[in-house]
Design an enzyme around this catalytic site. Structure first.
Site, PDB file in Angstrom:
ATOM      1  N   CYS A 145       0.834  -1.207   0.000  1.00 36.52           N
ATOM      2  CA  CYS A 145       0.000   0.000   0.000  1.00 36.52           C
ATOM      3  C   CYS A 145       0.867   1.255   0.000  1.00 36.52           C
ATOM      4  O   CYS A 145       1.751   1.413   0.852  1.00 36.52           O
ATOM      5  CB  CYS A 145      -0.905   0.039   1.213  1.00 36.52           C
ATOM      6  SG  CYS A 145      -1.705   1.645   1.415  1.00 36.52           S
ATOM      7  N   ILE A 146       0.593   2.147  -0.919  1.00 42.34           N
ATOM      8  CA  ILE A 146       1.463   3.331  -1.069  1.00 42.34           C
ATOM      9  C   ILE A 146       1.398   4.253   0.142  1.00 42.34           C
ATOM     10  O   ILE A 146       2.424   4.748   0.613  1.00 42.34           O
ATOM     11  CB  ILE A 146       1.163   4.098  -2.382  1.00 42.34           C
ATOM     12  CG1 ILE A 146       2.185   5.208  -2.594  1.00 42.34           C
ATOM     13  CG2 ILE A 146      -0.264   4.652  -2.402  1.00 42.34           C
ATOM     14  CD1 ILE A 146       2.235   5.757  -3.999  1.00 42.34           C
TER      15      ILE A 146
END
Lengths: 130, 130
Positions: A78-79
């Site tokens: 997840c960024i």
């Protein structure tokens, strides 16, 4: 069945990533598909290629990379969670003006939408964490 | 004959349940799981949220984080309605165990028994637990 996996804990500190990995291996051996493993919270640390565990211990990140390569699993970090914790790929490092990247082979950085999309597309989503 | 899980085509709407079980501060689970719910809203699925265990503290009125140097993100729960996330459930036993009542909560919720929550979980397609 088509599975999606969510890993919410970092490696070594917590067994969640190991258990998720063992589950994926077992499911694939039984002929199921693991479409995507999504790494969230401290789980994003699984996607670093820098850990140096003792030689007589498992290398959790390498295990994931090898499993993904062998069975075409989409490993997504997840960024938003990754930025907080300093997990970067080359593009992200450049964009943020950092002097290096640390993403492991087979992992990619993307958004939370990838988790929801996996939930929509897969028959089951399994959450590994506390 | 196709398997039952192969019958669903694209564009379907699934029932997503987000289970919040941890207190808002102390760990990042609550904050990051709220981020999941907000991003997921764009996918226009059938979304519900459950608050149980220490998760009921996430929506307690009067949170003040000034002295701990953390952002008070509790107003964001009031914004959920604007994202069409309107089905919020709270486990009655978790409230009672903590000496709380519905009046202590900052958003309108439906308080449900542990048994009813179990039935709600049973109806879901995807449960993400944080």
């Amino acid at each position: 069945m088509k599975y999606a996996i969510l890993v919410n804990e970092g490696p070594y500190q917590h067994q969640a990533s190991d258990t998720a990995y063992q589950f994926c291996k077992a499911a694939i051996e039984r002929g199921h598909e693991v479409f995507r493993a999504f790494f969230y919270h401290d789980g994003v640390h699984n996607g670093s290629r820098f850990p140096i565990p003792p030689q007589d211990d498992r290398n959790i990140g390498v295990q994931w990379s090898e499993l993904a390569e062998a069975h075409n699993i989409d490993l997504v970090v997840c960024i938003a969670a990754a930025q907080r914790r300093g997990i970067l790929d080359e593009g992200e490092a450049k964009r943020q003006g950092k002097d290096g990247d640390n993403i492991a082979p087979g992992f990619r950085i993307s958004g939370l939408g990838q988790l929801i999309e996996a939930g929509i597309q897969c028959d089951r989503v399994l959450v590994f964490g506390d | 004959m196709s398997e039952p899980w192969e019958d669903e085509g694209p564009g379907e709407i699934k029932k997503f349940l987000y289970v919040n079980r941890k207190s808002p501060y102390g760990t990042i689970y609550a904050l990051e799981s709220l981020e999941v719910v907000l991003i997921a809203a764009a996918f226009e699925q059938d979304v519900s949220m459950v608050f149980m265990d220490d998760g009921v503290y996430q929506i307690k009125k009067g949170q003040d984080t000034q002295q701990i140097g953390m952002k008070n993100f509790s107003p964001t729960y009031r914004a959920l309605e604007g994202y069409d996330v309107e089905k919020l459930y709270v486990e009655a036993e978790s409230l009672a165990e903590r000496g709380l009542s519905e009046d202590d909560l900052l958003v309108p919720v439906e308080v449900m028994s542990r048994d009813a929550i179990a039935r709600l979980m049973d109806e879901q397609d995807v449960i993400l637990s944080f």
